[in-house]
Design an enzyme around this catalytic site. Structure first.
Site, PDB file in Angstrom:
ATOM      1  N   TYR A 257      -4.753  -4.414  -6.118  1.00  0.00           N
ATOM      2  CA  TYR A 257      -3.484  -3.656  -6.085  1.00  0.00           C
ATOM      3  C   TYR A 257      -2.392  -4.903  -6.557  1.00  0.00           C
ATOM      4  O   TYR A 257      -1.299  -4.304  -7.321  1.00  0.00           O
ATOM      5  CB  TYR A 257      -2.863  -3.206  -4.619  1.00  0.00           C
ATOM      6  CG  TYR A 257      -1.727  -2.929  -4.164  1.00  0.00           C
ATOM      7  CD1 TYR A 257      -1.137  -1.821  -4.880  1.00  0.00           C
ATOM      8  CD2 TYR A 257      -1.051  -3.718  -3.361  1.00  0.00           C
ATOM      9  CE1 TYR A 257      -0.008  -1.375  -4.337  1.00  0.00           C
ATOM     10  CE2 TYR A 257       0.266  -3.502  -2.989  1.00  0.00           C
ATOM     11  CZ  TYR A 257       0.734  -2.239  -3.607  1.00  0.00           C
ATOM     12  OH  TYR A 257       2.173  -2.048  -3.256  1.00  0.00           O
TER      13      TYR A 257
HETATM   14  N1  LIG Z   1       3.564   2.109   2.645  1.00  0.00           N
HETATM   15  C1  LIG Z   1       3.622   0.709   2.485  1.00  0.00           C
HETATM   16  O1  LIG Z   1       3.251   0.055   3.461  1.00  0.00           O
HETATM   17  C2  LIG Z   1       3.921  -0.028   1.242  1.00  0.00           C
HETATM   18  C3  LIG Z   1       4.179  -1.394   1.612  1.00  0.00           C
HETATM   19  C4  LIG Z   1       4.624  -2.018   0.348  1.00  0.00           C
HETATM   20  C5  LIG Z   1       4.960  -1.416  -0.747  1.00  0.00           C
HETATM   21  N2  LIG Z   1       4.392   0.188  -1.069  1.00  0.00           N
HETATM   22  C6  LIG Z   1       4.461   0.611  -2.412  1.00  0.00           C
HETATM   23  O2  LIG Z   1       5.166   1.939  -2.216  1.00  0.00           O
HETATM   24  C7  LIG Z   1       4.600   2.833  -2.802  1.00  0.00           C
HETATM   25  C8  LIG Z   1       4.660   4.134  -2.100  1.00  0.00           C
HETATM   26  O3  LIG Z   1       4.159   4.045  -0.654  1.00  0.00           O
HETATM   27  P1  LIG Z   1       3.797   5.343   0.144  1.00  0.00           P
HETATM   28  O4  LIG Z   1       3.280   4.961   1.349  1.00  0.00           O
HETATM   29  O5  LIG Z   1       4.918   6.338   0.162  1.00  0.00           O
HETATM   30  O6  LIG Z   1       2.715   5.925  -0.818  1.00  0.00           O
HETATM   31  P2  LIG Z   1       1.926   7.324  -0.390  1.00  0.00           P
HETATM   32  O7  LIG Z   1       2.338   8.206   0.702  1.00  0.00           O
HETATM   33  O8  LIG Z   1       0.636   7.252  -0.613  1.00  0.00           O
HETATM   34  O9  LIG Z   1       2.820   8.137  -1.796  1.00  0.00           O
HETATM   35  C9  LIG Z   1       2.425   7.800  -2.875  1.00  0.00           C
HETATM   36  C10 LIG Z   1       2.990   8.759  -4.163  1.00  0.00           C
HETATM   37  O10 LIG Z   1       2.703   8.563  -5.453  1.00  0.00           O
HETATM   38  C11 LIG Z   1       2.313   9.923  -5.734  1.00  0.00           C
HETATM   39  N3  LIG Z   1       1.289   9.861  -6.864  1.00  0.00           N
HETATM   40  C12 LIG Z   1       0.013   9.331  -6.854  1.00  0.00           C
HETATM   41  N4  LIG Z   1      -0.624   9.439  -8.078  1.00  0.00           N
HETATM   42  C13 LIG Z   1       0.274  10.266  -8.843  1.00  0.00           C
HETATM   43  C14 LIG Z   1       0.312  10.683 -10.303  1.00  0.00           C
HETATM   44  N5  LIG Z   1      -1.133  10.645 -10.836  1.00  0.00           N
HETATM   45  N6  LIG Z   1       1.230  11.243 -10.690  1.00  0.00           N
HETATM   46  C15 LIG Z   1       2.150  11.475 -10.045  1.00  0.00           C
HETATM   47  N7  LIG Z   1       2.578  11.027  -8.712  1.00  0.00           N
HETATM   48  C16 LIG Z   1       1.314  10.160  -8.230  1.00  0.00           C
HETATM   49  C17 LIG Z   1       1.810  10.613  -4.781  1.00  0.00           C
HETATM   50  O11 LIG Z   1       1.882  11.964  -5.311  1.00  0.00           O
HETATM   51  P3  LIG Z   1       0.818  13.179  -4.699  1.00  0.00           P
HETATM   52  O12 LIG Z   1       1.615  13.965  -3.380  1.00  0.00           O
HETATM   53  O13 LIG Z   1       0.929  14.037  -5.799  1.00  0.00           O
HETATM   54  O14 LIG Z   1      -0.484  12.510  -4.372  1.00  0.00           O
HETATM   55  C18 LIG Z   1       2.732  10.373  -3.637  1.00  0.00           C
HETATM   56  O15 LIG Z   1       4.005  11.158  -3.940  1.00  0.00           O
HETATM   57  C19 LIG Z   1       3.073   2.200  -2.710  1.00  0.00           C
HETATM   58  O16 LIG Z   1       2.188   2.730  -3.629  1.00  0.00           O
HETATM   59  C20 LIG Z   1       3.211   0.757  -2.806  1.00  0.00           C
HETATM   60  O17 LIG Z   1       3.168   0.612  -4.159  1.00  0.00           O
HETATM   61  C21 LIG Z   1       4.058   0.518   0.054  1.00  0.00           C
END
Ligand SMILES: NC(=O)c1ccc[n+]([C@@H]2O[C@H](COP(=O)([O-])OP(=O)(O)OC[C@H]3O[C@@H](n4cnc5c(N)ncnc54)[C@H](OP(=O)(O)O)[C@@H]3O)[C@@H](O)[C@H]2O)c1
Length: 161
Positions: free
Chosen positions: A127
């Site tokens: 990742y």
């Molecule tokens: N959560 C954490 O603790 C954390 C910590 C550090 C950094 N981050 C970063 O923040 C990002 C977001 O975190 P989160 O917790 O909000 O993740 P999440 O809830 O899994 O949300 C991911 C988003 O990406 C979209 N997505 C996935 N595949 C896609 C595609 N092919 N085309 C368009 N959209 C797509 C998903 O849409 P669908 O609804 O269509 O699947 C969803 O809206 C992570 O991926 C990571 O890079 C997160």
């Protein structure tokens, strides 16, 4: 201001859309694979975008805007296509669309490669490698006015201030 949120259905993206929409003078352009599941609001305009799509289709999908916030991610399931190549395609096409402010939700350690190499790499190494090269692309290969956020694990409890 017109602000695009990519990943608008995600845990972070939903909150970003909601917070931005509190300012009624801003228009929030909320991008997702299922735009019908995006929160309704007078200044929220959903649009469809899939990061697997070609660059041309991503360009067609992107509306004109002043800034873009990238909060999409595959949750580790599709790192090359979504977290790396999807992000880079959005950077390239956003620039063509005239969007020059880009906020990348990246991760702690994304720019410290020693944490994902060597004898004892981070369990999140693959990742972090995807985030690393997406962040480097943004820094080295675009002229976008960028901000890279590097949070540690995010929680879903109310902020403490
Ligand atoms: N959560 C954490 O603790 C954390 C910590 C550090 C950094 N981050 C970063 O923040 C990002 C977001 O975190 P989160 O917790 O909000 O993740 P999440 O809830 O899994 O949300 C991911 C988003 O990406 C979209 N997505 C996935 N595949 C896609 C595609 N092919 N085309 C368009 N959209 C797509 C998903 O849409 P669908 O609804 O269509 O699947 C969803 O809206 C992570 O991926 C990571 O890079 C997160």
């Amino acid at each position: 201001m017109k602000i695009i949120v990519i990943g608008a259905t995600g845990r972070v993206g939903k909150q970003v859309v909601s917070k931005l929409a509190e300012n009624k003078s801003d228009q929030v352009l909320a991008g997702a694979r299922k735009p019908e599941s995006i929160e309704k609001g007078s200044n929220i305009k959903p649009f469809k975008i899939d990061l697997h799509d070609t660059k041309d289709n991503i360009l067609k999908a992107l509306p004109e805007a002043d800034a873009l916030i990238f909060t999409a991610g595959s949750g580790g399931k599709d790192l090359l296509q979504v977290d790396l190549n999807g992000a880079v395609k959005v950077m390239i096409e956003a620039a063509k669309r005239g969007i020059d402010r880009f906020v990348m939700l990246s991760s702690k350690d994304s720019l410290t490669p020693d944490s994902f190499s060597g004898d004892n790499p981070s369990p999140l190494a693959n990742y972090l490698i995807s985030k690393h090269f997406a962040d480097l692309w943004l820094i080295k290969n675009t002229t976008l006015d960028y901000t890279i956020l590097q949070p540690t694990a995010l929680t879903e409890t109310p902020g403490s201030g």
